[in-house]
Design a protein around this motif. Structure first.
Motif, PDB file in Angstrom:
ATOM      1  N   TYR A   1       1.610   1.332   2.793  1.00  0.00           N
ATOM      2  CA  TYR A   1       1.383   2.121   4.010  1.00  0.00           C
ATOM      3  C   TYR A   1       2.472   1.859   5.045  1.00  0.00           C
TER       4      TYR A   1
ATOM      5  N   THR B   1      -6.796  12.596  10.357  1.00  0.00           N
ATOM      6  CA  THR B   1      -5.626  12.423  11.221  1.00  0.00           C
ATOM      7  C   THR B   1      -4.377  12.107  10.405  1.00  0.00           C
ATOM      8  N   THR B   2      -4.541  11.425   9.257  1.00  0.00           N
ATOM      9  CA  THR B   2      -3.389  11.141   8.402  1.00  0.00           C
ATOM     10  C   THR B   2      -2.797  12.431   7.848  1.00  0.00           C
TER      11      THR B   2
ATOM     12  N   ALA C   1       4.845   4.684   6.672  1.00  0.00           N
ATOM     13  CA  ALA C   1       4.838   4.872   8.124  1.00  0.00           C
ATOM     14  C   ALA C   1       6.239   4.782   8.717  1.00  0.00           C
TER      15      ALA C   1
ATOM     16  N   PRO D   1      -1.238   6.528  11.910  1.00  0.00           N
ATOM     17  CA  PRO D   1      -2.432   6.182  11.123  1.00  0.00           C
ATOM     18  C   PRO D   1      -2.108   5.274   9.940  1.00  0.00           C
ATOM     19  N   LEU D   2      -0.990   5.526   9.279  1.00  0.00           N
ATOM     20  CA  LEU D   2      -0.598   4.695   8.142  1.00  0.00           C
ATOM     21  C   LEU D   2      -0.286   3.267   8.582  1.00  0.00           C
TER      22      LEU D   2
ATOM     23  N   GLY E   1      -2.436  13.261   0.713  1.00  0.00           N
ATOM     24  CA  GLY E   1      -3.692  12.564   0.940  1.00  0.00           C
ATOM     25  C   GLY E   1      -4.496  12.411  -0.342  1.00  0.00           C
TER      26      GLY E   1
ATOM     27  N   HIS F   1       4.031  10.687  12.558  1.00  0.00           N
ATOM     28  CA  HIS F   1       3.184  10.778  11.363  1.00  0.00           C
ATOM     29  C   HIS F   1       2.737   9.398  10.890  1.00  0.00           C
TER      30      HIS F   1
ATOM     31  N   ARG G   1      -1.273  14.668  10.669  1.00  0.00           N
ATOM     32  CA  ARG G   1       0.018  14.213  11.184  1.00  0.00           C
ATOM     33  C   ARG G   1       1.130  14.354  10.150  1.00  0.00           C
TER      34      ARG G   1
ATOM     35  N   ALA H   1      -8.629   3.859   4.902  1.00  0.00           N
ATOM     36  CA  ALA H   1      -7.783   5.012   4.576  1.00  0.00           C
ATOM     37  C   ALA H   1      -8.588   6.304   4.428  1.00  0.00           C
TER      38      ALA H   1
ATOM     39  N   ALA I   1       2.478   5.985   0.070  1.00  0.00           N
ATOM     40  CA  ALA I   1       1.068   6.344   0.137  1.00  0.00           C
ATOM     41  C   ALA I   1       0.347   6.010  -1.160  1.00  0.00           C
TER      42      ALA I   1
END
Length: 419
Positions: free
Chosen positions: A86, A28-29, A90, A158-159, A48, A155, A32, A22, A102
């Motif tokens: 996650y 990128t997380t 997502a 990545p998650l 984040g 978005h 996005r 993570a 998150a």
């Protein structure tokens, strides 16, 4: 981990990879979340930060409780929580659910990282196992940076990648030990090297904050200031993480030959220059140079810091606490970077962070030197073997001769005493 059982290294490497993925995918997380949801850059950075803050809190809460709950049970709970959290974040575009997912995912990642750090501290060579973990997470993150831009603009990609990684690592937990608590009363042992460990943890908090203040906005620097596309930025990040692999391999091969003070102090000073260069980048060449050089050095220094923390306490408590302090600094990084860049601009932000890192080289190198000196001073001395010669003591063999047939056969021979 109990000192009586040394866990196998490769499940710990897998767990380390899942827990650290993570933070590695943070640019990128956050990028996005900003682009794919109705969020500002600061709001995306705050999500984040919340993710990483919950990860740090898990480490602080569980630092001395891994044996109590059992490494296997705790690792499985962390990975399942990461996958659920996650995965939820997502799969939805509802902001409260994204935030909640998150945070839950961060708790899971922090739990997995705590178990991994505790087990690594119990290894015969903690630095080598740490470098293997960094190799794993760097390779996986680099692959994802090359892949994700070609899969769409959602978005959640990545998650989802972090959630899937947690599920893939889950079967390896069967090789971890179960509950190691014994029925005998527990003896609470104080933390050794209290002052050195506390100083290292405090320094590591600000060290990680500086690193991730830039890392959290690196994507936006590449897109807006350097004028690159997302595919190009992803390729630069992948190349940077690939260079990080080479740095970790070099650190693994070098091992403790240089001690901890020189790699940590000199490496941090060099990282400061890389951060200033990357933050001021306005084209592909300067952006790629700064990011690649920075990511080559970052995991090298991190491996030595984790190895130093592990050497402070064989039970792994300082390794977890220093790692949690690092996660706390990492958590504050995206928001700090967003605020600094919004108010002062990217180049000024890089200068501020670089100066802060230069100041941190002093306490971090001092802890390494002090710990090395203490280990040398209090090393177990060699015991001198005193050889006592028995030649001066005449052996009265006939008085204590061997029992059995030989004694019976010689009984008729004249012996000492009256005849």
């Amino acid at each position: 981990m109990s000192a009586r059982t040394t866990p196998r290294p490769w499940p710990l490497v897998a767990l380390f990879t899942a827990g650290y993925l993570a933070p590695y995918l943070l640019p990128t997380t956050v990028g996005r979340l900003d682009a794919g949801l109705p969020l500002s850059a600061t709001q995306a950075g705050s999500i984040g930060s919340a993710l990483l803050l919950s990860s740090a809190m898990a480490g602080f809460l569980l630092a001395s409780r891994v044996d109590r709950f059992g490494p296997r049970r705790l690792a499985r709970a962390g990975l399942l929580l990461a996958a659920a959290g996650y995965g939820t974040a997502a799969a939805t575009t509802t902001i409260p659910l994204v935030v909640t997912g998150a945070i839950l995912g961060g708790l899971g990642s922090g739990t997995a990282t705590t178990v991994a750090a505790t087990g690594i501290a119990a290894q015969r060579d903690p630095h080598r196992t740490t470098t293997l973990g960094l190799l794993g997470v760097s390779a996986l993150a680099g692959t994802l940076y090359l892949t994700i831009p070609h899969l769409g603009g959602s978005h959640g990609l990545p998650l989802a990648a972090i959630a899937i990684t947690a599920l893939l690592v889950l079967p390896t937990t069967r090789h971890l030990t179960t509950n190691t608590r014994q029925p005998t009363p527990r003896i609470s042992t104080p933390l050794p090297h209290l002052h050195a460990g506390a100083l290292l943890a405090a320094a590591m908090l600000f060290w990680s904050l500086a690193q991730n203040s830039l890392w959290g906005v690196s994507g936006r620097i590449g897109l807006t200031q350097a004028g690159l596309t997302e595919v190009t930025v992803g390729a630069v990040f992948a190349a940077a993480l690939g260079a990080g692999l080479l740095g970790v391999i070099g650190a693994s091969a070098l091992g403790p030959r240089l001690g901890h003070a020189l790699p940590i102090g000199a490496g941090t000073a060099l990282i400061a220059g890389c951060i200033a260069l990357s933050a001021a980048a306005d084209d592909l060449t300067s952006f790629a140079t700064g990011e690649i050089a920075w990511n080559t050095l970052y995991p090298v220094v991190l491996s030595y810091v984790i190895g130093l923390a592990a050497s402070l306490d064989p039970r792994g408590r300082w390794a977890v606490l220093v790692g949690s302090a690092s996660s706390l600094g990492t958590a504050c990084g995206p928001l700090t970077g967003s605020l600094l860049s919004a108010r002062a601009g990217y180049p000024a932000m890089g200068t501020i962070l670089a100066l802060g890192l230069l100041l941190l080289t002093v306490p971090m190198a001092a802890v390494a030197l002090r710990t090395s000196t203490a280990r040398t001073r209090y090393a177990t001395p060699e015991h001198t073997v005193v050889e006592i010669s028995l030649d001066a003591i005449p052996a009265q063999r006939t008085a204590y001769d061997t029992a059995g047939p030989r004694q019976a056969a010689t009984a008729a021979a004249p012996g000492p005493g009256p005849t």
